[in-house]
Design an enzyme around this catalytic site. Structure first.
Site, PDB file in Angstrom:
ATOM      1  CE  LYS A  75      -4.161  -2.075   1.995  1.00 57.66           C
ATOM      2  NZ  LYS A  75      -4.944  -1.755   3.161  1.00 57.66           N
ATOM      3  CG  ASP A 112      -7.758   0.534   3.590  1.00 56.57           C
ATOM      4  OD1 ASP A 112      -8.423  -0.452   3.087  1.00 56.57           O
ATOM      5  OD2 ASP A 112      -6.611   0.372   3.737  1.00 56.57           O
TER       6      ASP A 112
END
Length: 266
Positions: A75, A112
């Site tokens: 990420k 997220d």
């Protein structure tokens, strides 16, 4: 699932190392069917850290590739290989979804946090004005903290094993949300409205607890963003104590919808 594949196939992916445990392809392909998107399929991309930049460069020339979810441990690392990143991703220093633009360039963002907040709201839990305890200070934790802050929480206490990372997140939040109360906590939190595990503690066969439930009482909501196992040790213990729980799969389901729209420019 597509019964046959031909040259019209639109490819989506999930990028990680490893990827055998991820549930996103099953959930995304189910979402694709619900949306009646023809010739579209998500597949796993198992790519090592060493090969990440070369792989992403290759995606720019893959004409029928539309986008990929990014999972651990990539990420943060993908950021250096992208042509454009959203303001959310810049603030957090990580992204979890990439799309290919019509000119072949790659754009990334971080969903997220919004996925997590959306899952709470969908389950009937309010976040505005609430006190939050957050275990973790990595990419997912940072995204969740920023998203909660944008939805008007009263305050947040951050705990991380490496305190310097918790302090770094505290400063980032203060920079963007000047009035937000941000504290550095311990692994034994005092009562809060919502307590969240945004670490890898409890993932897979791990029996680690991200924080103690010793001082937490009803109606504190205990949340875990881990997908596998679905019922982590933290959630099991919370249920034994009669505390309400919120599972990682709920967050993923909300993210799936947001990510699909992002990757397909909808």
């Amino acid at each position: 699932m597509l019964e046959q594949v031909d040259g019209r196939l639109v490819v989506l992916g999930i990028l990680g190392d490893p990827v055998h445990q991820v549930k996103a392809p099953l959930m995304m392909n189910a979402e694709i069917r619900r949306n009646q998107l023809a010739e579209t399929l998500m597949i796993p991309f198992h790519v090592s850290r060493e090969g990440l930049n070369e792989f992403l460069t290759g995606l720019k020339s893959w004409q029928n590739f539309r986008g990929t979810i990014v999972t651990m441990p990539h990420k943060q690392a993908v950021m250096a290989s992208l042509d454009q990143v959203s303001e959310q991703a810049k603030a957090i220093g990580a992204c979890n979804v990439i799309r290919r633009e019509t000119d072949g360039s790659l754009t990334g963002t971080m969903l997220d946090g919004e996925g997590f907040v959306s899952s709470l709201l969908a389950a009937g839990y309010k976040v505005t004005g609430k006190s939050i305890y957050l275990a973790g200070a990595g990419g997912a934790a940072s995204a969740i903290a920023h998203a909660l802050a944008s939805h008007g929480i009263a305050g947040i206490t951050i705990y991380n094993r490496t305190q310097a990372k918790a302090e770094e997140l505290r400063q980032a939040l203060h920079k963007q949300y000047h009035e937000l109360q941000v504290y550095i906590g311990t692994d034994t939190p005092e009562p809060h409205d919502i307590a969240i595990n945004a670490t890898s503690a409890g993932m897979g066969n791990s029996e680690l607890l991200p924080f103690s439930l010793e001082k937490l009482t009803q109606p504190t909501l205990i949340c875990d963003i881990i997908i596998y196992p679905e019922r982590t040790l933290l959630l099991q213990q919370a249920e034994k104590q009669g505390l309400p729980t919120h599972y990682g799969r709920a967050m993923l389901q909300q993210q799936i919808s947001l990510m699909l729209k992002y990757m397909l420019h909808q």
